[in-house]
Design a protein around this motif. Structure first.
Motif, PDB file in Angstrom:
ATOM      1  N   GLU A  16      -4.033  12.333  -6.303  1.00 55.64           N
ATOM      2  CA  GLU A  16      -3.759  13.629  -6.931  1.00 55.64           C
ATOM      3  C   GLU A  16      -2.921  14.521  -6.012  1.00 55.64           C
ATOM      4  O   GLU A  16      -2.069  15.289  -6.479  1.00 55.64           O
ATOM      5  N   TRP A  17      -3.177  14.438  -4.708  1.00 46.90           N
ATOM      6  CA  TRP A  17      -2.397  15.221  -3.751  1.00 46.90           C
ATOM      7  C   TRP A  17      -0.932  14.771  -3.772  1.00 46.90           C
ATOM      8  O   TRP A  17      -0.021  15.603  -3.817  1.00 46.90           O
ATOM      9  N   LEU A  18      -0.713  13.471  -3.786  1.00 44.84           N
ATOM     10  CA  LEU A  18       0.661  12.952  -3.841  1.00 44.84           C
ATOM     11  C   LEU A  18       1.341  13.363  -5.144  1.00 44.84           C
ATOM     12  O   LEU A  18       2.515  13.771  -5.149  1.00 44.84           O
ATOM     13  N   MET A  19       0.625  13.273  -6.232  1.00 48.25           N
ATOM     14  CA  MET A  19       1.194  13.668  -7.521  1.00 48.25           C
ATOM     15  C   MET A  19       1.498  15.163  -7.549  1.00 48.25           C
ATOM     16  O   MET A  19       2.503  15.610  -8.107  1.00 48.25           O
ATOM     17  N   GLY A  20       0.629  15.955  -6.910  1.00 48.71           N
ATOM     18  CA  GLY A  20       0.844  17.388  -6.835  1.00 48.71           C
ATOM     19  C   GLY A  20       2.066  17.765  -6.027  1.00 48.71           C
ATOM     20  O   GLY A  20       2.649  18.837  -6.209  1.00 48.71           O
ATOM     21  N   LEU A  21       2.472  16.854  -5.124  1.00 52.68           N
ATOM     22  CA  LEU A  21       3.686  17.065  -4.329  1.00 52.68           C
ATOM     23  C   LEU A  21       4.941  16.648  -5.103  1.00 52.68           C
ATOM     24  O   LEU A  21       6.054  16.733  -4.575  1.00 52.68           O
ATOM     25  N   GLY A  22       4.739  16.160  -6.322  1.00 56.28           N
ATOM     26  CA  GLY A  22       5.874  15.744  -7.142  1.00 56.28           C
ATOM     27  C   GLY A  22       6.250  14.285  -7.000  1.00 56.28           C
ATOM     28  O   GLY A  22       7.280  13.840  -7.521  1.00 56.28           O
ATOM     29  N   ARG A  23       5.400  13.501  -6.302  1.00 56.40           N
ATOM     30  CA  ARG A  23       5.685  12.075  -6.144  1.00 56.40           C
ATOM     31  C   ARG A  23       5.363  11.338  -7.444  1.00 56.40           C
ATOM     32  O   ARG A  23       4.304  11.561  -8.041  1.00 56.40           O
ATOM     33  N   ARG A  24       6.268  10.471  -7.864  1.00 52.85           N
ATOM     34  CA  ARG A  24       6.106   9.803  -9.154  1.00 52.85           C
ATOM     35  C   ARG A  24       6.027   8.278  -9.050  1.00 52.85           C
ATOM     36  O   ARG A  24       5.510   7.628  -9.948  1.00 52.85           O
ATOM     37  N   ARG A  25       6.577   7.703  -7.999  1.00 53.87           N
ATOM     38  CA  ARG A  25       6.446   6.252  -7.783  1.00 53.87           C
ATOM     39  C   ARG A  25       5.551   6.050  -6.562  1.00 53.87           C
ATOM     40  O   ARG A  25       6.014   6.025  -5.428  1.00 53.87           O
ATOM     41  N   ILE A  26       4.262   5.958  -6.834  1.00 53.23           N
ATOM     42  CA  ILE A  26       3.270   5.900  -5.747  1.00 53.23           C
ATOM     43  C   ILE A  26       2.764   4.471  -5.608  1.00 53.23           C
ATOM     44  O   ILE A  26       2.173   3.906  -6.544  1.00 53.23           O
ATOM     45  N   ALA A  27       2.982   3.882  -4.433  1.00 47.06           N
ATOM     46  CA  ALA A  27       2.502   2.526  -4.141  1.00 47.06           C
ATOM     47  C   ALA A  27       1.113   2.590  -3.509  1.00 47.06           C
ATOM     48  O   ALA A  27       0.723   3.602  -2.926  1.00 47.06           O
ATOM     49  N   HIS A  28       0.381   1.494  -3.631  1.00 46.23           N
ATOM     50  CA  HIS A  28      -0.943   1.402  -3.006  1.00 46.23           C
ATOM     51  C   HIS A  28      -1.010   0.133  -2.164  1.00 46.23           C
ATOM     52  O   HIS A  28      -0.959  -0.981  -2.686  1.00 46.23           O
ATOM     53  N   ILE A  29      -1.091   0.321  -0.833  1.00 51.42           N
ATOM     54  CA  ILE A  29      -1.205  -0.788   0.110  1.00 51.42           C
ATOM     55  C   ILE A  29      -2.609  -0.734   0.692  1.00 51.42           C
ATOM     56  O   ILE A  29      -2.988   0.260   1.320  1.00 51.42           O
TER      57      ILE A  29
ATOM     58  N   GLY B 287      -6.638  -3.083   1.656  1.00 48.08           N
ATOM     59  CA  GLY B 287      -7.259  -4.230   2.300  1.00 48.08           C
ATOM     60  C   GLY B 287      -7.656  -5.320   1.319  1.00 48.08           C
ATOM     61  O   GLY B 287      -7.134  -5.381   0.197  1.00 48.08           O
ATOM     62  N   PRO B 288      -8.607  -6.173   1.692  1.00 47.88           N
ATOM     63  CA  PRO B 288      -8.983  -7.315   0.845  1.00 47.88           C
ATOM     64  C   PRO B 288      -9.659  -6.873  -0.449  1.00 47.88           C
ATOM     65  O   PRO B 288     -10.526  -5.998  -0.441  1.00 47.88           O
ATOM     66  N   GLU B 289      -9.281  -7.498  -1.550  1.00 50.05           N
ATOM     67  CA  GLU B 289      -9.852  -7.146  -2.853  1.00 50.05           C
ATOM     68  C   GLU B 289     -11.338  -7.468  -2.930  1.00 50.05           C
ATOM     69  O   GLU B 289     -12.053  -6.945  -3.795  1.00 50.05           O
ATOM     70  N   SER B 290     -11.845  -8.285  -2.026  1.00 48.85           N
ATOM     71  CA  SER B 290     -13.257  -8.655  -2.039  1.00 48.85           C
ATOM     72  C   SER B 290     -14.172  -7.484  -1.675  1.00 48.85           C
ATOM     73  O   SER B 290     -15.377  -7.533  -1.935  1.00 48.85           O
ATOM     74  N   PHE B 291     -13.615  -6.419  -1.072  1.00 50.58           N
ATOM     75  CA  PHE B 291     -14.422  -5.261  -0.685  1.00 50.58           C
ATOM     76  C   PHE B 291     -14.655  -4.362  -1.902  1.00 50.58           C
ATOM     77  O   PHE B 291     -13.707  -4.010  -2.625  1.00 50.58           O
ATOM     78  N   VAL B 292     -15.889  -3.935  -2.110  1.00 52.24           N
ATOM     79  CA  VAL B 292     -16.197  -2.991  -3.184  1.00 52.24           C
ATOM     80  C   VAL B 292     -15.419  -1.697  -2.993  1.00 52.24           C
ATOM     81  O   VAL B 292     -14.904  -1.116  -3.955  1.00 52.24           O
ATOM     82  N   SER B 293     -15.316  -1.232  -1.755  1.00 49.09           N
ATOM     83  CA  SER B 293     -14.589   0.017  -1.489  1.00 49.09           C
ATOM     84  C   SER B 293     -13.124  -0.105  -1.918  1.00 49.09           C
ATOM     85  O   SER B 293     -12.551   0.847  -2.466  1.00 49.09           O
ATOM     86  N   VAL B 294     -12.514  -1.268  -1.688  1.00 50.27           N
ATOM     87  CA  VAL B 294     -11.126  -1.489  -2.093  1.00 50.27           C
ATOM     88  C   VAL B 294     -11.010  -1.437  -3.617  1.00 50.27           C
ATOM     89  O   VAL B 294     -10.092  -0.802  -4.179  1.00 50.27           O
ATOM     90  N   ARG B 295     -11.940  -2.070  -4.296  1.00 49.24           N
ATOM     91  CA  ARG B 295     -11.888  -2.091  -5.759  1.00 49.24           C
ATOM     92  C   ARG B 295     -12.103  -0.698  -6.355  1.00 49.24           C
ATOM     93  O   ARG B 295     -11.473  -0.329  -7.349  1.00 49.24           O
ATOM     94  N   GLU B 296     -12.991   0.088  -5.749  1.00 54.00           N
ATOM     95  CA  GLU B 296     -13.229   1.447  -6.232  1.00 54.00           C
ATOM     96  C   GLU B 296     -12.005   2.333  -6.008  1.00 54.00           C
ATOM     97  O   GLU B 296     -11.627   3.126  -6.885  1.00 54.00           O
ATOM     98  N   ARG B 297     -11.371   2.208  -4.841  1.00 53.68           N
ATOM     99  CA  ARG B 297     -10.176   3.015  -4.562  1.00 53.68           C
ATOM    100  C   ARG B 297      -9.024   2.594  -5.470  1.00 53.68           C
ATOM    101  O   ARG B 297      -8.259   3.438  -5.944  1.00 53.68           O
TER     102      ARG B 297
ATOM    103  N   TYR C 135      -2.678  -6.058  -1.915  1.00 54.63           N
ATOM    104  CA  TYR C 135      -3.883  -6.372  -1.157  1.00 54.63           C
ATOM    105  C   TYR C 135      -3.507  -7.152   0.097  1.00 54.63           C
ATOM    106  O   TYR C 135      -2.607  -7.991   0.072  1.00 54.63           O
ATOM    107  N   GLY C 136      -4.222  -6.875   1.194  1.00 55.25           N
ATOM    108  CA  GLY C 136      -3.945  -7.582   2.435  1.00 55.25           C
ATOM    109  C   GLY C 136      -5.124  -7.465   3.385  1.00 55.25           C
ATOM    110  O   GLY C 136      -6.283  -7.444   2.945  1.00 55.25           O
ATOM    111  N   THR C 137      -4.863  -7.369   4.672  1.00 59.37           N
ATOM    112  CA  THR C 137      -5.911  -7.245   5.682  1.00 59.37           C
ATOM    113  C   THR C 137      -5.989  -5.803   6.183  1.00 59.37           C
ATOM    114  O   THR C 137      -5.056  -5.016   5.993  1.00 59.37           O
ATOM    115  N   TRP C 138      -7.092  -5.472   6.849  1.00 52.41           N
ATOM    116  CA  TRP C 138      -7.242  -4.136   7.433  1.00 52.41           C
ATOM    117  C   TRP C 138      -6.525  -4.093   8.780  1.00 52.41           C
ATOM    118  O   TRP C 138      -7.146  -3.994   9.819  1.00 52.41           O
TER     119      TRP C 138
END
Length: 354
Positions: free
Chosen positions: A192-205, A207-217, A233-236
């Motif tokens: 939301e902060w990035l969108m509020g700055l006017g960013r429209r093409r937001i990438a998400h890099i 960690g491993p998809e096996s983590f619950v925290s990664v899936r929630e984020r 998805y990748g490593t930490w």
């Protein structure tokens, strides 16, 4: 006449009392004498029990503080059948998550006269059992279990112990009280902060998809951004942050103007990799991390905007909860998620567009 009588005559009984206090540990006898009350009244006043005038209770407490009285922990424990110690068990040997949790626990319990001692077990079940047995031998009032991730249990069985167990930043048993950060809410803050700055093409890099925290984020990211860009998805690790930027910038097509990273290590590497490609961080691309690991976030150039999981607050809640359970109070079991907070630094630039 005895020597004590002569000294008392010359200097007064108050001097004798003060002399005795200076020569050894201050006792409840000293408090009672200095406050002009009986030993029984002094004890009741200091333990907030019994019936007496409020000014008497306050006078006893004030005198106890002035002469440096400290209750004997062993005697106090025998009276209450408690040791006034809490064990903290963790497999986070690096301390990245456990140390702020422990700081919060200690802060919450110090005013209650409760001490905390830490045992690290790595991922060794045998070592875990040794430490749990040692804690029980020391008659701890309770145990707090903490770890490196919220979806893995410590490698030791903490069910059916004779003391209460509370879980903080690690998976608990179904009937336990467990505290964790709200990963969905924290990720939503970042996007939301990035969108509020006017960013429209937001990438998400991340960690491993096996983590619950990664899936929630990722779920929070998707709910706000949609499926425009693939989640990476990748490593930490910083190595993954560099590799992800190379993958994006070496592929033809439009580039992101905002990047939300799964942790601060990835984010720092993303910032470095963008700078190496002469991409201006904050002006051309805004970058947000996750964790607020200050040794990383503050040293990034430019300093990193990131999400703080408020682990110290999480530790405070866990500490107060295990104390309540040790005192016999009823606490409803279940998972408590605590809100995260966005820490704004210079890696985004500008101000939110409303």
């Amino acid at each position: 006449m005895g020597k004590a009588f002569l000294i008392a005559n010359k200097f007064g009984r108050g001097h004798l009392e003060n002399q005795r206090i200076r020569n050894g540990r201050v006792t409840i006898h000293d408090v009672a004498a200095a406050a002009g009350v009986s030993i029984s009244t002094a004890s009741k006043a200091l333990n907030n029990t019994g019936r007496m005038a409020d000014d008497t209770r306050e006078r006893v407490k004030r005198v106890a503080t002035e002469i440096g009285f400290r209750p004997n922990a062993l005697a106090k424990g025998l009276l209450s059948n408690r040791s006034f110690t809490i064990g903290l068990l963790t497999n986070d040997t690096y301390g990245r998550f456990t140390l702020p949790v422990m700081a919060g626990i200690t802060e919450a319990l110090v005013d209650h006269g409760v001490s905390v001692f830490l045992c690290t077990i790595e991922d060794d079940p045998a070592l875990g059992k040794v430490h749990v047995d040692a804690m029980l031998d020391k008659s701890v009032d309770g145990i707090i279990a903490s770890g490196k991730r919220i979806d893995r249990r410590l490698p030791v069985d903490l069910s059916n112990l004779p003391v209460p167990v509370v879980y903080a930043f690690t998976e608990g048993t179904p009937d336990s009280v467990t505290f964790c950060a709200d990963d969905f809410q924290g990720a939503a803050l970042a996007v939301e902060w990035l969108m509020g700055l006017g960013r429209r093409r937001i990438a998400h890099i991340t960690g491993p998809e096996s983590f619950v925290s990664v899936r929630e984020r990722t779920r929070a990211y998707r709910s706000l951004v949609g499926d425009t860009l693939p989640v990476m998805y990748g490593t930490w690790s910083e190595a993954w942050g560099h590799a992800a930027v190379a993958q994006i910038w070496d592929t033809p097509g439009p580039k992101p103007d905002g990047i939300f990273c799964g942790n601060d290590q990835i984010a720092r590497a993303v910032v470095d990799a963008l700078r190496e490609r002469d991409v201006r961080v904050a002006e051309d691309v805004s970058v947000v991390g996750f964790d607020n690991w200050e040794i990383v976030a503050a040293q990034t150039r430019p300093p990193l905007t990131t999400v703080d999981m408020n682990l110290k607050a999480l530790g405070r809640e866990a500490g107060l909860t295990v104390l309540a359970l040790a005192e016999g109070r009823a606490i409803e079991p279940g998972i408590r998620t605590l809100p995260c907070e966005l820490v704004v630094r210079q890696s985004c630039g500008g101000h939110p567009v409303h």
